[in-house]
Design a protein around this motif. Structure first.
Motif, PDB file in Angstrom:
ATOM      1  N   ALA A   1      32.028  37.623  42.270  1.00 55.28           N
ATOM      2  CA  ALA A   1      32.207  36.366  43.002  1.00 55.28           C
ATOM      3  C   ALA A   1      31.662  35.184  42.199  1.00 55.28           C
ATOM      4  CB  ALA A   1      31.520  36.446  44.361  1.00 55.28           C
ATOM      5  N   VAL A   2      30.556  35.398  41.493  1.00 49.54           N
ATOM      6  CA  VAL A   2      30.012  34.365  40.614  1.00 49.54           C
ATOM      7  C   VAL A   2      30.994  34.086  39.478  1.00 49.54           C
ATOM      8  CG1 VAL A   2      28.174  33.816  38.959  1.00 49.54           C
ATOM      9  CG2 VAL A   2      27.601  34.902  41.142  1.00 49.54           C
ATOM     10  N   LEU A   3      31.567  35.147  38.925  1.00 49.50           N
ATOM     11  CA  LEU A   3      32.468  35.002  37.782  1.00 49.50           C
ATOM     12  C   LEU A   3      33.738  34.243  38.143  1.00 49.50           C
ATOM     13  CD1 LEU A   3      32.173  38.527  36.109  1.00 49.50           C
ATOM     14  CD2 LEU A   3      31.048  36.387  35.434  1.00 49.50           C
ATOM     15  N   VAL A   4      34.288  34.482  39.316  1.00 48.16           N
ATOM     16  CA  VAL A   4      35.533  33.803  39.702  1.00 48.16           C
ATOM     17  C   VAL A   4      35.299  32.299  39.824  1.00 48.16           C
ATOM     18  CG1 VAL A   4      37.284  33.543  41.501  1.00 48.16           C
ATOM     19  CG2 VAL A   4      36.523  35.824  40.828  1.00 48.16           C
ATOM     20  N   LEU A   5      34.275  31.913  40.554  1.00 51.84           N
ATOM     21  CA  LEU A   5      33.994  30.485  40.727  1.00 51.84           C
ATOM     22  C   LEU A   5      33.645  29.842  39.388  1.00 51.84           C
ATOM     23  CD1 LEU A   5      33.724  28.220  42.843  1.00 51.84           C
ATOM     24  CD2 LEU A   5      31.280  28.786  42.984  1.00 51.84           C
ATOM     25  N   HIS A   6      32.856  30.539  38.580  1.00 45.91           N
ATOM     26  CA  HIS A   6      32.433  29.976  37.304  1.00 45.91           C
ATOM     27  C   HIS A   6      33.597  29.901  36.317  1.00 45.91           C
ATOM     28  CE1 HIS A   6      29.502  28.563  34.511  1.00 45.91           C
ATOM     29  NE2 HIS A   6      29.722  29.532  33.652  1.00 45.91           N
ATOM     30  N   ALA A   7      34.513  30.858  36.393  1.00 43.61           N
ATOM     31  CA  ALA A   7      35.682  30.815  35.511  1.00 43.61           C
ATOM     32  C   ALA A   7      36.501  29.558  35.769  1.00 43.61           C
ATOM     33  CB  ALA A   7      36.548  32.060  35.719  1.00 43.61           C
ATOM     34  N   VAL A   8      36.665  29.190  37.035  1.00 44.07           N
ATOM     35  CA  VAL A   8      37.386  27.950  37.349  1.00 44.07           C
ATOM     36  C   VAL A   8      36.676  26.769  36.712  1.00 44.07           C
ATOM     37  CG1 VAL A   8      38.167  26.433  39.197  1.00 44.07           C
ATOM     38  CG2 VAL A   8      38.296  28.910  39.502  1.00 44.07           C
ATOM     39  N   ARG A   9      35.355  26.796  36.723  1.00 47.00           N
ATOM     40  CA  ARG A   9      34.593  25.675  36.156  1.00 47.00           C
ATOM     41  C   ARG A   9      34.774  25.579  34.644  1.00 47.00           C
ATOM     42  NH1 ARG A   9      28.419  24.148  37.651  1.00 47.00           N
ATOM     43  NH2 ARG A   9      28.244  22.243  36.400  1.00 47.00           N
ATOM     44  N   VAL A  10      34.603  26.680  33.932  1.00 46.80           N
ATOM     45  CA  VAL A  10      34.663  26.585  32.470  1.00 46.80           C
ATOM     46  C   VAL A  10      36.087  26.338  31.984  1.00 46.80           C
ATOM     47  CG1 VAL A  10      32.581  27.957  32.119  1.00 46.80           C
ATOM     48  CG2 VAL A  10      34.802  29.104  32.146  1.00 46.80           C
ATOM     49  N   LEU A  11      37.073  26.816  32.735  1.00 43.62           N
ATOM     50  CA  LEU A  11      38.457  26.550  32.357  1.00 43.62           C
ATOM     51  C   LEU A  11      38.864  25.114  32.662  1.00 43.62           C
ATOM     52  CD1 LEU A  11      40.201  29.814  33.625  1.00 43.62           C
ATOM     53  CD2 LEU A  11      39.842  29.150  31.236  1.00 43.62           C
ATOM     54  N   GLY A  12      38.250  24.524  33.668  1.00 46.94           N
ATOM     55  CA  GLY A  12      38.659  23.195  34.105  1.00 46.94           C
ATOM     56  C   GLY A  12      39.780  23.265  35.106  1.00 46.94           C
ATOM     57  N   SER A  13      40.789  24.055  34.786  1.00 50.48           N
ATOM     58  CA  SER A  13      41.912  24.300  35.682  1.00 50.48           C
ATOM     59  C   SER A  13      42.632  25.552  35.199  1.00 50.48           C
ATOM     60  CB  SER A  13      42.881  23.121  35.697  1.00 50.48           C
ATOM     61  OG  SER A  13      43.997  23.381  36.531  1.00 50.48           O
ATOM     62  N   GLY A  14      43.067  26.393  36.126  1.00 50.27           N
ATOM     63  CA  GLY A  14      43.782  27.602  35.733  1.00 50.27           C
ATOM     64  C   GLY A  14      44.379  28.295  36.930  1.00 50.27           C
ATOM     65  N   ASP A  15      45.480  28.993  36.696  1.00 50.02           N
ATOM     66  CA  ASP A  15      46.094  29.753  37.780  1.00 50.02           C
ATOM     67  C   ASP A  15      45.372  31.092  37.938  1.00 50.02           C
ATOM     68  OD1 ASP A  15      47.003  31.350  35.692  1.00 50.02           O
ATOM     69  OD2 ASP A  15      49.093  30.688  35.842  1.00 50.02           O
ATOM     70  N   ASP A  16      45.878  31.928  38.854  1.00 52.18           N
ATOM     71  CA  ASP A  16      45.215  33.204  39.141  1.00 52.18           C
ATOM     72  C   ASP A  16      45.023  34.041  37.882  1.00 52.18           C
ATOM     73  OD1 ASP A  16      45.542  32.276  41.701  1.00 52.18           O
ATOM     74  OD2 ASP A  16      46.653  34.017  42.438  1.00 52.18           O
ATOM     75  N   ARG A  17      46.083  34.129  37.073  1.00 51.32           N
ATOM     76  CA  ARG A  17      46.017  34.974  35.874  1.00 51.32           C
ATOM     77  C   ARG A  17      45.004  34.438  34.863  1.00 51.32           C
ATOM     78  NH1 ARG A  17      49.557  38.964  35.555  1.00 51.32           N
ATOM     79  NH2 ARG A  17      51.339  38.982  36.991  1.00 51.32           N
ATOM     80  N   ALA A  18      44.972  33.138  34.684  1.00 50.60           N
ATOM     81  CA  ALA A  18      44.023  32.554  33.738  1.00 50.60           C
ATOM     82  C   ALA A  18      42.592  32.772  34.203  1.00 50.60           C
ATOM     83  CB  ALA A  18      44.306  31.070  33.552  1.00 50.60           C
ATOM     84  N   VAL A  19      42.340  32.582  35.488  1.00 52.94           N
ATOM     85  CA  VAL A  19      41.002  32.777  36.028  1.00 52.94           C
ATOM     86  C   VAL A  19      40.589  34.242  35.888  1.00 52.94           C
ATOM     87  CG1 VAL A  19      39.577  32.674  38.109  1.00 52.94           C
ATOM     88  CG2 VAL A  19      41.179  30.822  37.601  1.00 52.94           C
ATOM     89  N   ALA A  20      41.496  35.156  36.199  1.00 55.66           N
ATOM     90  CA  ALA A  20      41.190  36.581  36.087  1.00 55.66           C
ATOM     91  C   ALA A  20      40.943  36.986  34.637  1.00 55.66           C
ATOM     92  CB  ALA A  20      42.326  37.410  36.678  1.00 55.66           C
ATOM     93  N   ALA A  21      41.757  36.442  33.733  1.00 54.85           N
ATOM     94  CA  ALA A  21      41.640  36.814  32.323  1.00 54.85           C
ATOM     95  C   ALA A  21      40.336  36.346  31.710  1.00 54.85           C
ATOM     96  CB  ALA A  21      42.817  36.240  31.538  1.00 54.85           C
ATOM     97  N   ARG A  22      39.769  35.273  32.241  1.00 54.39           N
ATOM     98  CA  ARG A  22      38.560  34.704  31.630  1.00 54.39           C
ATOM     99  C   ARG A  22      37.440  35.725  31.542  1.00 54.39           C
ATOM    100  NH1 ARG A  22      35.200  33.764  29.209  1.00 54.39           N
ATOM    101  NH2 ARG A  22      34.113  31.872  28.555  1.00 54.39           N
ATOM    102  N   TYR A  23      37.306  36.578  32.555  1.00 52.29           N
ATOM    103  CA  TYR A  23      36.259  37.600  32.517  1.00 52.29           C
ATOM    104  C   TYR A  23      36.811  39.010  32.717  1.00 52.29           C
ATOM    105  CZ  TYR A  23      32.964  33.719  32.738  1.00 52.29           C
ATOM    106  OH  TYR A  23      32.255  32.576  32.457  1.00 52.29           O
ATOM    107  N   GLY A  24      38.105  39.185  32.484  1.00 52.39           N
ATOM    108  CA  GLY A  24      38.704  40.515  32.563  1.00 52.39           C
ATOM    109  C   GLY A  24      38.694  41.107  33.956  1.00 52.39           C
TER     110      GLY A  24
END
Length: 212
Positions: free
Chosen positions: A8-31
């Protein structure tokens, strides 16, 4: 031992470091699993922590102001959960070491895009001078070499810092092979894009507002 972050921390944080991303981009950020990430993003949206926006046929998730505050809270709690306090100290030291390296990367990326022209003005770099471009790539390679110990120390404490080293190296190799967009183009696949994610990650984890 390196500590794994809660998904849950990784999903929210992935949105932050990406700036913007769809489901696949957010998921890919931390596998992470795309379906699980989608459900988590919908929950975050329901709580007003993320929002979805579309433009010209593409869309992505981004943090709301409330979401940024929640990410700050979760990251602080993650560091506070380390009884030794070592993780927080490593992050603080890394941020201090990072600052001069960040200045060098920004200068090199500017030199990739602009170069001195007649009369002292700056012109758009047409990449017709391999010596100029080579010096820029050599400088970026030197900075990446210098940041590797910092990244190793961070990864040893917080596993979510893994991968920056490989991504920076991949972008540099592609740039040297002739793919100039991998230097400073907008997006997570360029040296500049990966570096900006790392910068945001460090600032957020240390609890330091950007520009402070």
């Amino acid at each position: 031992m390196s500590r794994a972050s809660d998904p849950a921390v990784l999903v929210l944080h992935a949105v932050r470091v990406l700036g913007s991303g769809d489901d696949r981009a957010v998921a890919a950020r931390y596998g992470l699993d795309v379906a699980a990430v989608h459900e988590e993003l919908l929950d975050l949206e329901a709580f007003g922590l993320v929002t979805w926006a579309e433009f010209a046929g593409t869309g992505g998730w981004s943090l709301t102001q409330r979401g940024r505050a929640e990410d700050d809270r979760r990251l602080a709690a993650e560091l506070a959960a380390d009884p030794s306090g070592r993780a927080g100290a490593v992050v603080a030291d890394a941020l201090t070491t990072f600052a001069p390296l960040n200045a060098r990367v920004l200068r090199a990326c500017t030199d990739w895009q602009l170069r001195p022209g007649p009369g002292g003005r700056l012109d758009v770099n047409d990449h017709a001078d391999p010596a100029w471009d080579g010096r820029v790539l050599d400088e970026l390679a030197a900075v990446v070499d210098e940041v590797r110990p910092l990244l190793t120390g961070l990864e040893d404490e917080l596993r979510r810092f893994a991968g920056y080293d490989e991504r920076l190296g991949d972008a540099l190799r592609a740039a040297r092979a002739g793919h100039g967009a991998r230097v400073a183009a907008v997006g997570a696949s360029s040296v500049h894009g990966v570096w900006m994610e790392l910068h945001e990650d460090l600032l957020a984890t240390a609890g330091v507002p950007r520009g402070a």
